[in-house]
Design an enzyme around this catalytic site. Structure first.
Site, PDB file in Angstrom:
ATOM      1  N   PRO A  90       0.805  -1.222   0.000  1.00 26.58           N
ATOM      2  CA  PRO A  90       0.000   0.000   0.000  1.00 26.58           C
ATOM      3  C   PRO A  90       0.837   1.271   0.000  1.00 26.58           C
ATOM      4  O   PRO A  90       0.320   2.354  -0.269  1.00 26.58           O
ATOM      5  CB  PRO A  90      -0.843  -0.120   1.282  1.00 26.58           C
ATOM      6  N   GLU A 117       2.238  -8.009   9.058  1.00 22.20           N
ATOM      7  CA  GLU A 117       2.246  -6.558   9.252  1.00 22.20           C
ATOM      8  C   GLU A 117       3.052  -5.831   8.184  1.00 22.20           C
ATOM      9  O   GLU A 117       2.767  -4.701   7.829  1.00 22.20           O
ATOM     10  CB  GLU A 117       2.810  -6.223  10.644  1.00 22.20           C
ATOM     11  N   ARG A 155      -2.649  -9.171 -20.718  1.00 25.99           N
ATOM     12  CA  ARG A 155      -3.583  -8.896 -21.808  1.00 25.99           C
ATOM     13  C   ARG A 155      -2.975  -7.957 -22.857  1.00 25.99           C
ATOM     14  O   ARG A 155      -3.480  -7.866 -23.975  1.00 25.99           O
ATOM     15  CB  ARG A 155      -4.890  -8.302 -21.274  1.00 25.99           C
ATOM     16  N   ASP A 170      -8.547   1.062 -24.918  1.00 24.20           N
ATOM     17  CA  ASP A 170      -9.060   0.897 -23.567  1.00 24.20           C
ATOM     18  C   ASP A 170      -9.060   2.220 -22.820  1.00 24.20           C
ATOM     19  O   ASP A 170      -8.297   3.144 -23.155  1.00 24.20           O
ATOM     20  CB  ASP A 170      -8.183  -0.080 -22.769  1.00 24.20           C
TER      21      ASP A 170
END
Length: 246
Positions: A90, A117, A155, A170
Site C-alpha cells: 500500500p 504486518e 492482456r 481501452d
C-alpha cells in the site's frame, strides 16, 4: 515469451486465476510462462518460519529477509535477463495503465506477495525494483494485488487478445476514459442506440466516439484532463460539453 514468477505463501490462490480465460490462453499460446513459488520453501530453519516479531516492539509480525532474498536470488539465477522485482504494497506507487504498458515490454517479472504486518525494510532496499499499490486501501496480503497487475499486463502481450487493437482504445490507454458501447438490438425497452453508430459513416462514428470519450472523462475523471494535450477539435468539443452541462 514473458516469464512471471510469483512469490507467495498461498500458491493455491492463483490456480483459478491463471487456469481460466485470457490468462490461461496466454500461457497455452506461449505468450507467458507462470511460475508460482511458495517462499516458505526457502526458509532456513527447521520450522520453515518466514516471519518474526518486529524490533522495537509493536503489533503484528514482519516478513524476514532471508527467505525472500534467497528465493529471488534463485529465480534470478535461472533467468536469461535481469528481472524486475515487484513488491505489492500500500506504500507503493499508484498503479496505472501506463505502468502496465511499461511492464508489458519486459521479459521477466517477479512479484513478491507479503502477508502479516509488513516486510523487513532490507527487502525493499536491496531486492525490490518496483513497489506497486493498486489503491489507497489495505488488503490482507499481496496476492490479490499481484493478480490485478498480472492480468492487466498479460492482456497487453502480443497475440493474447483476439483483436490487437482492443487494448489500444481501452480506458486510460488513450489518456481518456473509453467511449460508450452498444450492441443489438437497436432498440431495447424504448431505449435506442445512437443513430450515428448505425449510419455506416466511419468518419462520423470515430468523431462521435472521440467526443463521447472526452465527455465521459470530463464528467467522471476530470483530473485526467488537467495535463492532457488536447487537439483543436477536442478543445472545441470540451467547451460544447461544458455548455451542455450548464
Amino acid at each position: 515469451m514473458m516469464k512471471i514468477d510469483v512469490l507467495t505463501l498461498f500458491p493455491e490462490m492463483f490456480d483459478g486465476v491463471f487456469g481460466h480465460s485470457i490468462l490461461k490462453k496466454a500461457a497455452e499460446n506461449e505468450a507467458v510462462e507462470y511460475n508460482i513459488v511458495n517462499f516458505r520453501d526457502y526458509a532456513d530453519n527447521k520450522h520453515k518460519t518466514v516471519d518474526d516479531y518486529p524490533y522495537g516492539g509493536g503489533a503484528g509480525m514482519v516478513l524476514k529477509p532471508q527467505p525472500i532474498f534467497d528465493a529471488v536470488d534463485d529465480l534470478r539465477a535461472h533467468g536469461e535477463k535481469a528481472p524486475r522485482v515487484i513488491l505489492l504494497c500500500p506504500q507503493g506507487e499508484r498503479y496505472t495503465q501506463r505502468k502496465a504498458e511499461e511492464l508489458a515490454e519486459l521479459d521477466h517479472l517477479i512479484f513478491v506477495c507479503g502477508h502479516y504486518e509488513g516486510y523487513d525494510e532490507r527487502i525493499r532496499e536491496h531486492v525490490v525494483s518496483d513497489e506497486i499499490s493498486i489503491g489507497d486501501f489495505v488488503l490482507t496480503g499481496g496476492e490479490l494485488g499481484a493478480m490485478v497487475v498480472i492480468d492487466s499486463v498479460v492482456r497487453l502481450l502480443p497475440g493474447v487478445l483476439g483483436n490487437e487493437e482492443s487494448h489500444m482504445k481501452d480506458s486510460f490507454s488513450t489518456g481518456f476514459l473509453e467511449h460508450p458501447h452498444y450492441t443489438r438490438p437497436a432498440e431495447f425497452r424504448g431505449i435506442k442506440v445512437p443513430d450515428v453508430l448505425m449510419s455506416g459513416n466511419h468518419r462520423l462514428i470515430e468523431e462521435w466516439r472521440a467526443k463521447e470519450s472526452l465527455r465521459r472523462t470530463y464528467l467522471r475523471r476530470p483530473d485526467l484532463l488537467e495535463e492532457a494535450d488536447l487537439t483543436k477539435d477536442q478543445k472545441k468539443w470540451l467547451e460544447e460539453i461544458k455548455k451542455e452541462g450548464k
